[in-house]
Each structure stands twice: as C-alpha cells, then as structure tokens.
Design a protein around this motif. Structure first.
Motif, PDB file in Angstrom:
ATOM      1  N   GLY A  95       0.791  -1.224   0.000  1.00  0.00           N
ATOM      2  CA  GLY A  95       0.000   0.000   0.000  1.00  0.00           C
ATOM      3  C   GLY A  95       0.822   1.272   0.000  1.00  0.00           C
ATOM      4  O   GLY A  95       0.347   2.314   0.436  1.00  0.00           O
ATOM      5  N   ARG A  96       2.046   1.198  -0.538  1.00  0.00           N
ATOM      6  CA  ARG A  96       2.932   2.366  -0.517  1.00  0.00           C
ATOM      7  C   ARG A  96       3.353   2.834  -1.911  1.00  0.00           C
ATOM      8  O   ARG A  96       4.213   3.685  -2.051  1.00  0.00           O
ATOM      9  CB  ARG A  96       4.212   2.067   0.290  1.00  0.00           C
ATOM     10  N   GLY A  97       2.785   2.248  -2.964  1.00  0.00           N
ATOM     11  CA  GLY A  97       3.147   2.681  -4.308  1.00  0.00           C
ATOM     12  C   GLY A  97       4.428   2.075  -4.817  1.00  0.00           C
ATOM     13  O   GLY A  97       5.105   2.666  -5.668  1.00  0.00           O
ATOM     14  N   MET A  98       4.761   0.861  -4.351  1.00  0.00           N
ATOM     15  CA  MET A  98       5.969   0.177  -4.819  1.00  0.00           C
ATOM     16  C   MET A  98       5.639  -1.157  -5.509  1.00  0.00           C
ATOM     17  O   MET A  98       6.475  -2.046  -5.601  1.00  0.00           O
ATOM     18  CB  MET A  98       6.939  -0.056  -3.660  1.00  0.00           C
ATOM     19  N   GLY A  99       4.412  -1.255  -6.014  1.00  0.00           N
ATOM     20  CA  GLY A  99       4.056  -2.389  -6.852  1.00  0.00           C
ATOM     21  C   GLY A  99       3.894  -3.705  -6.131  1.00  0.00           C
ATOM     22  O   GLY A  99       4.138  -4.772  -6.723  1.00  0.00           O
ATOM     23  N   SER A 100       3.456  -3.691  -4.877  1.00  0.00           N
ATOM     24  CA  SER A 100       3.359  -4.946  -4.124  1.00  0.00           C
ATOM     25  C   SER A 100       2.342  -5.907  -4.729  1.00  0.00           C
ATOM     26  O   SER A 100       2.588  -7.125  -4.791  1.00  0.00           O
ATOM     27  CB  SER A 100       3.021  -4.669  -2.656  1.00  0.00           C
ATOM     28  N   GLU A 178       5.966   5.566   7.130  1.00  0.00           N
ATOM     29  CA  GLU A 178       5.739   4.407   7.993  1.00  0.00           C
ATOM     30  C   GLU A 178       4.256   4.153   8.271  1.00  0.00           C
ATOM     31  O   GLU A 178       3.823   2.999   8.365  1.00  0.00           O
ATOM     32  CB  GLU A 178       6.485   4.600   9.323  1.00  0.00           C
ATOM     33  N   GLN A 179       3.479   5.213   8.409  1.00  0.00           N
ATOM     34  CA  GLN A 179       2.097   5.064   8.874  1.00  0.00           C
ATOM     35  C   GLN A 179       1.047   5.345   7.813  1.00  0.00           C
ATOM     36  O   GLN A 179      -0.130   5.087   8.035  1.00  0.00           O
ATOM     37  CB  GLN A 179       1.848   5.997  10.071  1.00  0.00           C
ATOM     38  N   ILE A 180       1.433   5.867   6.664  1.00  0.00           N
ATOM     39  CA  ILE A 180       0.454   6.288   5.654  1.00  0.00           C
ATOM     40  C   ILE A 180       0.410   5.274   4.526  1.00  0.00           C
ATOM     41  O   ILE A 180       1.442   4.852   4.015  1.00  0.00           O
ATOM     42  CB  ILE A 180       0.817   7.675   5.075  1.00  0.00           C
ATOM     43  N   THR A 181      -0.796   4.869   4.118  1.00  0.00           N
ATOM     44  CA  THR A 181      -0.967   3.983   2.974  1.00  0.00           C
ATOM     45  C   THR A 181      -1.904   4.649   1.966  1.00  0.00           C
ATOM     46  O   THR A 181      -2.561   5.647   2.271  1.00  0.00           O
ATOM     47  CB  THR A 181      -1.544   2.621   3.385  1.00  0.00           C
ATOM     48  N   MET A 182      -1.958   4.068   0.777  1.00  0.00           N
ATOM     49  CA  MET A 182      -2.858   4.581  -0.250  1.00  0.00           C
ATOM     50  C   MET A 182      -3.385   3.421  -1.076  1.00  0.00           C
ATOM     51  O   MET A 182      -2.611   2.586  -1.546  1.00  0.00           O
ATOM     52  CB  MET A 182      -2.123   5.577  -1.155  1.00  0.00           C
ATOM     53  N   SER A 183      -4.691   3.375  -1.252  1.00  0.00           N
ATOM     54  CA  SER A 183      -5.320   2.378  -2.105  1.00  0.00           C
ATOM     55  C   SER A 183      -5.198   2.816  -3.561  1.00  0.00           C
ATOM     56  O   SER A 183      -5.524   3.960  -3.901  1.00  0.00           O
ATOM     57  CB  SER A 183      -6.793   2.223  -1.728  1.00  0.00           C
ATOM     58  N   GLY A 261       1.266   6.130  -4.876  1.00  0.00           N
ATOM     59  CA  GLY A 261       1.607   6.776  -3.622  1.00  0.00           C
ATOM     60  C   GLY A 261       1.286   5.877  -2.435  1.00  0.00           C
ATOM     61  O   GLY A 261       0.806   4.768  -2.585  1.00  0.00           O
ATOM     62  N   PRO A 262       1.563   6.406  -1.248  1.00  0.00           N
ATOM     63  CA  PRO A 262       2.036   7.748  -0.915  1.00  0.00           C
ATOM     64  C   PRO A 262       3.555   7.906  -0.892  1.00  0.00           C
ATOM     65  O   PRO A 262       4.049   8.967  -0.562  1.00  0.00           O
ATOM     66  CB  PRO A 262       1.473   7.953   0.495  1.00  0.00           C
ATOM     67  N   SER A 263       4.320   6.839  -1.240  1.00  0.00           N
ATOM     68  CA  SER A 263       5.772   6.968  -1.235  1.00  0.00           C
ATOM     69  C   SER A 263       6.223   7.981  -2.285  1.00  0.00           C
ATOM     70  O   SER A 263       5.519   8.263  -3.260  1.00  0.00           O
ATOM     71  CB  SER A 263       6.431   5.616  -1.513  1.00  0.00           C
TER      72      SER A 263
END
Length: 312
Positions: A95-100, A178-183, A261-263
């Motif tokens: 959930g950080r914009g790194m293609g998981s 560390e604490q923020i995610t984005m759908s 995002g949010p990275s």
C-alpha cells in the motif's frame, strides 16, 4: 504427468510506476524483493506461510493473491492445479506505491511457469498477458517481469512492452512513510475522465524527454519528471506527500509520487542527490519516513528449482 513433488523458488522486484509524466505507461524495477517458495503436494488446497511484510495480515489460503495468480495460469492452460504449499518472504512494502500487488501477481505467474516447465512453455508475451489480466494494466507487472525501465502499452493483440537500460548515473531513492498507505483504487478514483488538451500535450513532451533523461541524459531528469495528468488530482489524498514533493522539486530534485503513492520517488542524476533528498525529508516531514537508497533491478523476476534441502 503428475506435478506433485515439483518445487520452485521465485524472486520478484519492487516497481515504481508513472515516474511523473508516464502515467500508466512507464515503470522501473527496483532492488527490493519478495521471495517465494512453492511446492506441489498431493493434499488438495493451498496453504500459505508469510514472513516479513504482510505477516499476520494477508490471506493464507486460496484467496491469497499469489495463490490466485498461480490458479489463473493453470486455468488458462486448462491444467488441473495440484495442492500447493507456499512460503513467502516479503520485502516490498504494501500500500505504498511500490508495486506490491503487481509483484505478488508476477510471483504467482512465474511460479506457475516453473511448476509447468516441460509441460507448457510460457513465453514473455504469455507471461505479460496473464499478469495484466490479473492486474488490469501492465505498467507495474512489465518491469516486475522483465526488469529495467519498461514502456508498456495495450495493442489489439494485448499488452506489449519494451525494456530499456537505464543510464548508470540514475540513482533512485524511495521515501516510504511508515504510517500512511494509499489504495490504488482510491487514487484512480480521483482522476478526472478527461484533461485539458494543453495538459495532454505537456505530458507527451515530458514523457518523451523522460526516456532520453533516463537512458542518456540524467541531468534532464528534473524537467523531464514534470506532470499535469495525475499527481495534482491525487494531492488532496496525500497532503504530506504533496508538500514534500513540492519542497524537493523547489530544491532542484526530480521528485514524483511513486506509483499510486504515498511513497516518494526521487530520481537522482548522481548518488549525492539522494543524500540531499533524504536529509530534506527528514528535516521537514511531520511523520516518520524511511529512505530506501536503491538500485535499478535489471533482471526482473526469476524462477528456478528449489534446492532439495529446502524442499525437505
């Protein structure tokens, strides 16, 4: 032919998509990895053991995304899937914009390829098609599959890609909150259905320039990463990301939203720029961000036999 007893190991890189102006088109593979071991067993069903990122959070049965991706390939080839035991060691943030999600899909597709070796041969075109069917668009799965910088597009024959080598001076930094995610679904819902003509022309020019900057002229990265198609529309959902990107760009750094995002992705034209970016983020962020000094992954996802000791 029974597949029981076959076991494979898969390694899949993280990715960052869009790279500023290349919305739904450009992607870059990065040196953060998910590792997967898959064994075909006689007992029906799927059991997933997860270590690292997602441990205790992601499904551990047939609804696991990796497991669903393996099943998709078997169904596509009209082959009955055996029981499976999966061990996942995840390093890619969720959930950080790194293609998981793209990495999970690619891991499953590659695992199926390995399990079916000698039964069905899946070429690069088939792998991209299968992964895109699951992901919905090819901009993350293409670099995860093939590594490097990829241009991905849809044709009448399905998804296509072109892999390019990145200039050795390009130095990526991904700053991960560390604490923020984005759908991704939420991020996409913030996009308008149409954009002004001049904004479309602006992004066409910057996307073309970005290819030149990444493969030949890194000194042009700051200008080449300007965007008017998606980042401003999503800014309200990630206010700290937006504020930090504005600050970094004011300092002459090629900072953009990493994927949905949010990275934050900073494409340095030399390694020193990453240190400057990390220091600025640490000084001005109001929450905790983790700077990842990364390399471009040029190999993409790999699959091979799992050593006998590991199977035992």
């Amino acid at each position: 032919m029974s597949l029981v007893g076959r076991a494979v190991a898969v390694k899949t890189p993280a990715t960052t998509a869009n790279l500023g102006p290349g919305f739904d088109t450009l992607g870059l593979a990065l040196s953060v990895y998910d590792e997967l071991e898959v064994t075909a067993v006689a007992e029906p069903g799927v059991v997933v053991e997860v270590h690292g990122v997602g441990e205790g959070e992601v499904p551990t049965g047939e609804t696991n995304l990796v497991a669903r991706s393996i099943a998709h390939v078997f169904a596509d080839q009209s082959i009955e899937m055996p029981g499976l035991r999966l061990v996942a060691r995840n390093g890619i943030p969720h959930g950080r914009g790194m293609g998981s999600s793209g990495a999970a899909i690619v891991a499953g597709v590659m695992a199926a390829k390995g399990l079916l070796e000698g039964v069905v041969e899946l070429d690069s075109r088939a792998l991209l098609r299968l992964a895109t069917e699951l992901e919905g668009h090819p901009d993350n799965v293409a670099p995860a599959l093939f590594g490097g910088l990829t241009i991905a597009w849809m044709s009448e024959d399905g998804p296509e890609h072109k892999k390019l080598s990145v200039h050795r001076g390009v130095s990526p930094l991904v700053a991960v909150p560390e604490q923020i995610t984005m759908s991704t679904a939420l991020a996409r819902s913030l996009q308008p259905s149409s954009v002004p003509h001049e904004d479309a022309i602006f992004n066409v020019s910057r996307s073309a320039l970005l290819i030149a900057a990444l493969i030949q002229s890194p000194e042009l990265l700051h200008a080449a990463t300007e965007d008017k198609l998606h980042q401003s529309y999503r800014a309200s959902a990630m206010p700290e990301t937006d504020a930090l990107i504005r600050l970094l760009r004011q300092e002459g750094l090629a900072a953009v939203v990493s994927g949905a995002g949010p990275s934050i992705l900073v494409l340095g034209s030399d390694p020193a720029q990453r240190l400057v970016a990390a220091e600025l983020i640490e000084r001005h962020a109001t929450t905790v961000w983790r700077p990842l000094m990364l390399a471009v992954d040029f190999r993409g996802a790999t699959v091979g036999p799992l050593p006998a000791a590991a199977v035992a």
